[in-house]
Design a protein around this motif. Sequence first.
Motif, PDB file in Angstrom:
ATOM      1  N   ILE A  18      83.670  39.811 109.398  1.00  0.00           N
ATOM      2  CA  ILE A  18      84.403  38.698 109.722  1.00  0.00           C
ATOM      3  C   ILE A  18      83.974  37.513 109.202  1.00  0.00           C
ATOM      4  CG2 ILE A  18      85.213  37.414 111.919  1.00  0.00           C
ATOM      5  CD1 ILE A  18      86.145  40.503 111.603  1.00  0.00           C
ATOM      6  N   CYS A  19      84.710  36.614 108.557  1.00  0.00           N
ATOM      7  CA  CYS A  19      84.877  35.582 108.021  1.00  0.00           C
ATOM      8  C   CYS A  19      85.548  34.266 109.105  1.00  0.00           C
ATOM      9  CB  CYS A  19      85.242  35.494 106.580  1.00  0.00           C
ATOM     10  SG  CYS A  19      84.313  36.585 105.593  1.00  0.00           S
ATOM     11  N   GLU A  20      84.917  33.276 108.811  1.00  0.00           N
ATOM     12  CA  GLU A  20      85.771  32.120 109.448  1.00  0.00           C
ATOM     13  C   GLU A  20      86.163  31.178 108.592  1.00  0.00           C
ATOM     14  OE1 GLU A  20      83.384  30.248 112.721  1.00  0.00           O
ATOM     15  OE2 GLU A  20      82.943  32.369 113.683  1.00  0.00           O
ATOM     16  N   TYR A  21      87.376  30.422 108.571  1.00  0.00           N
ATOM     17  CA  TYR A  21      87.955  29.449 107.938  1.00  0.00           C
ATOM     18  C   TYR A  21      88.763  28.568 108.728  1.00  0.00           C
ATOM     19  CZ  TYR A  21      92.466  31.756 108.580  1.00  0.00           C
ATOM     20  OH  TYR A  21      93.940  31.986 109.108  1.00  0.00           O
ATOM     21  N   ILE A  22      89.070  27.528 108.079  1.00  0.00           N
ATOM     22  CA  ILE A  22      89.846  26.300 108.998  1.00  0.00           C
ATOM     23  C   ILE A  22      91.041  26.313 108.240  1.00  0.00           C
ATOM     24  CG2 ILE A  22      89.840  23.956 109.521  1.00  0.00           C
ATOM     25  CD1 ILE A  22      86.933  23.808 108.969  1.00  0.00           C
TER      26      ILE A  22
ATOM     27  N   VAL B  83      79.293  39.023 100.403  1.00  0.00           N
ATOM     28  CA  VAL B  83      80.446  38.388 100.470  1.00  0.00           C
ATOM     29  C   VAL B  83      80.484  37.129 100.996  1.00  0.00           C
ATOM     30  CG1 VAL B  83      82.955  38.709 100.907  1.00  0.00           C
ATOM     31  CG2 VAL B  83      81.684  40.603 100.151  1.00  0.00           C
ATOM     32  N   LYS B  84      79.918  37.037 102.193  1.00  0.00           N
ATOM     33  CA  LYS B  84      79.945  35.739 102.885  1.00  0.00           C
ATOM     34  C   LYS B  84      79.256  34.623 102.382  1.00  0.00           C
ATOM     35  CE  LYS B  84      80.403  37.972 107.420  1.00  0.00           C
ATOM     36  NZ  LYS B  84      79.697  38.233 108.889  1.00  0.00           N
TER      37      LYS B  84
ATOM     38  N   ARG C 255      85.223  28.558  99.689  1.00  0.00           N
ATOM     39  CA  ARG C 255      86.393  28.937  99.115  1.00  0.00           C
ATOM     40  C   ARG C 255      87.725  28.564  99.492  1.00  0.00           C
ATOM     41  NH1 ARG C 255      87.136  31.921  94.728  1.00  0.00           N
ATOM     42  NH2 ARG C 255      85.048  32.948  95.222  1.00  0.00           N
ATOM     43  N   ARG C 256      88.414  28.138  98.659  1.00  0.00           N
ATOM     44  CA  ARG C 256      89.854  27.457  99.013  1.00  0.00           C
ATOM     45  C   ARG C 256      91.120  28.424  98.633  1.00  0.00           C
ATOM     46  NH1 ARG C 256      89.911  21.981  99.736  1.00  0.00           N
ATOM     47  NH2 ARG C 256      88.060  21.033  99.780  1.00  0.00           N
ATOM     48  N   PHE C 257      92.088  28.856  99.625  1.00  0.00           N
ATOM     49  CA  PHE C 257      93.115  29.653  99.171  1.00  0.00           C
ATOM     50  C   PHE C 257      94.327  29.086  99.987  1.00  0.00           C
ATOM     51  CE2 PHE C 257      90.938  30.996 102.963  1.00  0.00           C
ATOM     52  CZ  PHE C 257      91.845  31.398 103.795  1.00  0.00           C
TER      53      PHE C 257
ATOM     54  N   ASN D 193      93.488  37.552  98.448  1.00  0.00           N
ATOM     55  CA  ASN D 193      93.012  38.887  97.948  1.00  0.00           C
ATOM     56  C   ASN D 193      93.091  39.147  96.385  1.00  0.00           C
ATOM     57  OD1 ASN D 193      92.388  40.295 100.129  1.00  0.00           O
ATOM     58  ND2 ASN D 193      94.614  40.379 100.613  1.00  0.00           N
ATOM     59  N   ARG D 194      94.065  37.923  95.673  1.00  0.00           N
ATOM     60  CA  ARG D 194      93.762  37.915  94.274  1.00  0.00           C
ATOM     61  C   ARG D 194      92.621  37.364  93.830  1.00  0.00           C
ATOM     62  NH1 ARG D 194      99.695  36.351  94.775  1.00  0.00           N
ATOM     63  NH2 ARG D 194      99.044  34.429  95.016  1.00  0.00           N
TER      64      ARG D 194
END
Length: 407
Positions: free
Chosen positions: A126-130, A239-240, A247-249, A256-257
């Motif tokens: 489980i990853c967290e992002y804003i 991975v974390k 990371r920016r997406f 996923n790319r």
Amino acid sequence: MLKGGSLMSVQDLLTQGKSLREIARETGFSRNTIRKYVRSGMAVQVQPRARRGSKLDAYKPLIHEWMDAGLFNCQVMLQRLRAQGYAGGMTLVKDYVQQFRPPKRQKATSRYETKPGEQAQVDWGICEYIDERGVHRKLPVFVMILGHSRATYIEFTRRCDIHSFLRCFAHAVEHFGGVPKVVLTDRMKTVVLGTNDDRTPIWHPVFLDFALAIGLTPKLCRVRRPQTKGKVERAVRFVKENFWVARRFTDLADLNRQALAWCYEIDQRIHGTTGERPCDLLPQEQLLPLPSPEALAKFLREERKVSMDGFVSFDGVRYGVPWQYSGRTVTVRQLRNQIEIWSEGVRIAVHEKSPRFNGLVRLQGQYSGLDAAQGATGPLPVARQVPMDSVDQRPLSVYAALAEVGA
């Protein structure tokens, strides 16, 4: 001549055990001056006070006997010492035993190296992002690692359900070019539903069908022993700490790319444990052949019921279908970044996968003809008026006979 505070300063330094040289350096007085006052008795060099005996002294040989036998539990020691007449407290016992307590023993395990093609390990992270509105959110990541080569595949999803799991699993074996003989997981609900009386796992029926279809043998790691699948545990942490941090997406497809490109990148690096590149060891894995697309197709589809306003809910997004299918059960499948909706072998809608959660994606011409049909999804019960000459002519005797029957 030393007076007042100067004399007290010399006295304090002598009490601390400082030498005449150190006192002279700190106070600025000569050693001869300090020595004179010490000899005259005006500044008395304090001797260390004799240490008082402890209430525990008489019991220390007994404590050492217990420690030699492996007893270091101070609570048990205190109870036994009380029975022997000890009148002190627990603190004396703890302070004394602490200096002899051995370091905590760790249970050693033998290292197991996986044979080529023998095992893959799978887990969720489980990853967290804003998000763009500043809201903290969580995102699951599927991680699979081949035990021998350490080749890695990761994919981010919106859910950790069985359909997301199988979809990611299918993508992973396609990425590796084959199927491992055994997959090792923990007791995740997407894989195992419980335990039988003989402690054998109750596999999720959909996952079990999937495993049988592709020739895979599922196994569970030991309870409360995550190190039995330590390769994927470390991979999730990697991975974390390596891919995810900073990371920016833009959306899930973009993420996923980037994730797939990262998998190719790390497989080109020298692995710290094997000393080899995973991409070089991957051909040695001897993976089972990939199943046919038909064998995987049924596991990549989900049945959904179309709402009365013509939408299908899939992966947190509502996708439009022609209004005529409202209320029907249809099949939805995801092919990479496309969502296909099928009914009775006919593809009725295709959408690009929405990057937003809880979104609404309409279909062009979704409600075409709705007003004319007055919302009816099937043919209306109607009659048809025909010209007079096309109506059947019956003799009057027929109607008379019918009248007699009715009487």
